[in-house]
Scaffold this motif. Structure first.
Motif, mmCIF file in Angstrom:
data_model
loop_
_atom_site.group_PDB
_atom_site.id
_atom_site.type_symbol
_atom_site.label_atom_id
_atom_site.label_comp_id
_atom_site.label_asym_id
_atom_site.label_seq_id
_atom_site.Cartn_x
_atom_site.Cartn_y
_atom_site.Cartn_z
ATOM 1 N N ALA A 1 4.627 -2.468 3.427
ATOM 2 C CA ALA A 1 5.532 -1.713 4.302
ATOM 3 C C ALA A 1 6.542 -0.911 3.488
ATOM 4 N N ALA A 2 7.081 -1.525 2.423
ATOM 5 C CA ALA A 2 8.047 -0.825 1.571
ATOM 6 C C ALA A 2 7.401 0.366 0.882
ATOM 7 N N ALA A 3 6.165 0.198 0.423
ATOM 8 C CA ALA A 3 5.453 1.289 -0.245
ATOM 9 C C ALA A 3 5.204 2.449 0.713
ATOM 10 N N ILE A 4 4.803 2.124 1.931
ATOM 11 C CA ILE A 4 4.559 3.163 2.937
ATOM 12 C C ILE A 4 5.840 3.930 3.241
ATOM 13 N N MET A 5 6.938 3.218 3.445
ATOM 14 C CA MET A 5 8.211 3.868 3.768
ATOM 15 C C MET A 5 8.711 4.731 2.624
ATOM 16 N N PHE A 6 8.583 4.211 1.385
ATOM 17 C CA PHE A 6 9.040 4.997 0.234
ATOM 18 C C PHE A 6 8.204 6.270 0.106
ATOM 19 N N ALA A 7 6.898 6.159 0.247
ATOM 20 C CA ALA A 7 6.019 7.321 0.111
ATOM 21 C C ALA A 7 6.326 8.358 1.181
ATOM 22 N N GLU A 8 6.543 7.910 2.398
ATOM 23 C CA GLU A 8 6.858 8.840 3.481
ATOM 24 C C GLU A 8 8.199 9.527 3.250
ATOM 25 N N GLY A 9 9.168 8.778 2.748
ATOM 26 C CA GLY A 9 10.492 9.343 2.528
ATOM 27 C C GLY A 9 10.573 10.282 1.344
ATOM 28 N N SER A 10 9.775 10.016 0.307
ATOM 29 C CA SER A 10 9.848 10.816 -0.921
ATOM 30 C C SER A 10 8.778 11.897 -1.007
ATOM 31 N N GLY A 11 7.764 11.794 -0.147
ATOM 32 C CA GLY A 11 6.661 12.750 -0.220
ATOM 33 C C GLY A 11 5.636 12.396 -1.281
ATOM 34 N N ALA A 12 5.741 11.192 -1.854
ATOM 35 C CA ALA A 12 4.788 10.762 -2.881
ATOM 36 C C ALA A 12 3.456 10.377 -2.242
ATOM 37 N N LYS A 13 2.388 10.490 -3.001
ATOM 38 C CA LYS A 13 1.073 10.057 -2.524
ATOM 39 C C LYS A 13 0.982 8.538 -2.611
ATOM 40 N N LEU A 14 0.287 7.931 -1.653
ATOM 41 C CA LEU A 14 0.222 6.477 -1.553
ATOM 42 C C LEU A 14 -1.194 5.978 -1.840
ATOM 43 N N PHE A 15 -1.283 4.943 -2.687
ATOM 44 C CA PHE A 15 -2.583 4.389 -3.070
ATOM 45 C C PHE A 15 -2.539 2.864 -3.001
ATOM 46 N N GLY A 16 -3.694 2.267 -2.687
ATOM 47 C CA GLY A 16 -3.804 0.816 -2.639
ATOM 48 C C GLY A 16 -4.620 0.285 -3.803
ATOM 49 N N ILE A 17 -4.186 -0.853 -4.344
ATOM 50 C CA ILE A 17 -4.854 -1.492 -5.485
ATOM 51 C C ILE A 17 -5.118 -2.957 -5.131
ATOM 52 N N ILE A 18 -6.325 -3.441 -5.365
ATOM 53 C CA ILE A 18 -6.607 -4.859 -5.162
ATOM 54 C C ILE A 18 -5.950 -5.641 -6.299
ATOM 55 N N SER A 19 -5.071 -6.543 -5.942
ATOM 56 C CA SER A 19 -4.248 -7.236 -6.934
ATOM 57 C C SER A 19 -5.073 -8.033 -7.941
ATOM 58 N N LEU A 20 -6.134 -8.703 -7.494
ATOM 59 C CA LEU A 20 -6.960 -9.468 -8.425
ATOM 60 C C LEU A 20 -7.637 -8.559 -9.448
ATOM 61 N N ASP A 21 -7.976 -7.336 -9.052
ATOM 62 C CA ASP A 21 -8.553 -6.375 -9.998
ATOM 63 C C ASP A 21 -7.560 -6.060 -11.121
#
Length: 225
Positions: free
Chosen positions: A77-97
């Motif tokens: 949720a924090a990553a989504i909000m920060f990306a929306e507020g800053s205009g940054a692109k958002l990516f997901g990473i599998i933590s175990l990888d």
């Protein structure tokens, strides 16, 4: 791609700011129950330590788990909000990888390589309820991205051991705690390989502990008139 903000709340609260794969700042909070209270300050502190304003962040990479429901959703949720507020692109990473890459590199495995004798790597993390999240890896591809064989899944440790033994698999093991820095380093490898994903869906691998309450009318005994 410029400055990267990496976030992971699979375990504690971990935030890092990286530039071209080099960590400029890292904040690590080990408490596994204070994600909500910690995440905002951790992001602000990491940006201040790195000397980077939010507007200079071009991408946000967030760990998708697998991990328990409550902590994981806070980081996403924090990553989504920060990306929306800053205009940054958002990516997901599998933590175990990300853990797998960190561990393989620490063991001296170069891009395109594997552990001695072709031994796979078993990555595990605490899933609570006497279970572990786990995934199996054969090595790194030519860009340094871990090559997954199996998982992520969730099982009891004894069941994981039995399953591997029955198939004659002898694996090196690690239970290193995930860090946002590892998330950022895998992000760079995936970018080079063209494997980045915008999927930030949380990997719970089982039903969340938190559920909506039943309708109040379903509780208590019915009283006949």
């Amino acid at each position: 791609m410029g400055h990267l903000l990496a976030i992971d709340t699979s375990s504690g609260t971990s935030v890092a700011v990286l530039k071209d794969g080099v960590a400029l700042a890292e904040i690590e909070i080990a408490d596994t129950r204070s994600h909500t209270e910690s995440i905002g300050d951790a992001i602000n502190d990491a940006l201040k330590q790195a000397g980077v304003s939010p507007s200079r962040i071009k991408a946000v990479a967030v760990g998708r788990g697998p991990a328990p429901f409550t902590g994981l959703r806070v980081g996403i949720a924090a990553a989504i909000m920060f990306a929306e507020g800053s205009g940054a692109k958002l990516f997901g990473i599998i933590s175990l990888d990300a853990i797998a890459r960190q561990e393989l590199v620490a063991r001296g495995v170069d891009a395109g390589g594997s552990l001695p004798d072709g031994q796979p790597l078993l990555v595990t993390s605490d899933a609570r309820r006497s279970e572990h999240y786990w995934a199996l890896y054969s090595g790194l591809d030519r860009h340094g991205v871990p090559i997954g064989i199996e998982g992520p899944s969730v099982n009891r440790p004894a069941d994981i051991e039995t399953s591997l033994a029955e198939r004659g698999i002898s694996a090196a093991t690690t239970s290193v705690v995930i860090s946002a820095r590892a998330i950022g380093e895998l992000f760079e490898a995936q970018a080079a390989a063209g494997l980045l994903s915008h999927d930030v869906t949380a990997l719970y691998l089982r039903n969340p502990d938190a559920v909506e309450p039943k309708n109040l009318r379903d509780f208590g005994k019915k009283v006949s008139g």
